[in-house]
Design a protein around this motif. Structure first.
Motif, PDB file in Angstrom:
ATOM      1  N   GLU A  32       0.837  -1.214   0.000  1.00 13.26           N
ATOM      2  CA  GLU A  32       0.000   0.000   0.000  1.00 13.26           C
ATOM      3  C   GLU A  32       0.863   1.252   0.000  1.00 13.26           C
ATOM      4  O   GLU A  32       0.581   2.216  -0.717  1.00 13.26           O
ATOM      5  N   GLU A  65      -5.564   4.472  -0.565  1.00 15.82           N
ATOM      6  CA  GLU A  65      -4.447   3.532  -0.352  1.00 15.82           C
ATOM      7  C   GLU A  65      -3.751   3.839   0.973  1.00 15.82           C
ATOM      8  O   GLU A  65      -3.354   2.917   1.693  1.00 15.82           O
ATOM      9  N   HIS A  68      -5.746   2.325   3.602  1.00 16.96           N
ATOM     10  CA  HIS A  68      -5.513   0.871   3.651  1.00 16.96           C
ATOM     11  C   HIS A  68      -4.246   0.574   4.445  1.00 16.96           C
ATOM     12  O   HIS A  68      -4.232  -0.329   5.284  1.00 16.96           O
ATOM     13  N   GLU A 148      -9.908  -2.285  -4.153  1.00 17.53           N
ATOM     14  CA  GLU A 148      -8.906  -2.549  -5.207  1.00 17.53           C
ATOM     15  C   GLU A 148      -9.589  -3.040  -6.487  1.00 17.53           C
ATOM     16  O   GLU A 148      -9.182  -2.675  -7.595  1.00 17.53           O
TER      17      GLU A 148
HETATM   18 FE   LIG Z   1      -5.050  -0.293  -1.391  1.00 21.50          FE
END
Ligand SMILES: [Fe+2]
Ligand SMILES: [Fe+2]
Length: 168
Positions: A32, A65, A68, A148
């Protein structure tokens, strides 16, 4: 007092499984973070009107991201792991390096699809491995996997558009 078995993945008897999951989460965490780096560069570098929408789309993904990466870091800690330091990081996204020409937006689109595919493959592995073992990690990764899949689908659409116009 609760028995070890009643504590699921946090039980004393699950140490080895827990460590394997933490290992997979560390890999995900670095994936990530590398994606954040690549998407920042590729949202800033491209030149030209056609590149604008791609760059803006990547800009939005950067925050997701990053979120994440933070989720993976927190889950590593909850599983009694330690979030790795930057010296453990090894870059892998050769396909998302800046293109020779900054108007080469197809290079960026293909690179994003490859990065998302790598994430999708790894997260499917985590989901399989944690099945029946660690439902909390599994649940978290399922939600991330959906993001994703959405990212990849969006960029597949961009690629299709370029292919239709004979530009890819
Ligand atoms: Fe991601
Ligand atoms: Fe993504």
């Amino acid at each position: 007092m609760a028995t070890a078995a009643s504590q699921g993945i946090l039980g004393e008897d699950m140490k080895s499984e827990r460590e394997q999951i933490v290992g997979m989460l560390k890999k995900a965490y670095f994936m990530e973070l590398e994606t954040v780096m690549s998407y920042i560069a590729n949202s800033v570098n491209p030149d030209g009107i056609r590149a604008r929408e791609i760059a803006e789309s990547l800009e939005e993904d950067i925050q997701e991201e990053l979120g994440h990466a933070q989720q993976f870091a927190n889950r590593i800690k909850e599983l009694y792991g330690v979030v790795p330091g930057s010296l453990d990081f090894k870059a892998e996204q050769s396909y998302l390096q800046p293109p020779e020409h900054q108007t080469d937006i197809v290079h960026v689109i293909r690179g994003v699809i490859e990065a998302e595919t790598g994430a999708i493959e790894h997260y499917n592995r985590v989901i399989q491995f944690t099945d029946g073992l660690d439902f909390v990690t599994q649940d978290m990764v399922i939600a991330i996997l959906r993001d994703e899949e959405g990212h990849r689908r969006l960029f597949e659409g961009y690629l299709r558009e370029y292919e239709t116009e004979g530009l890819a």
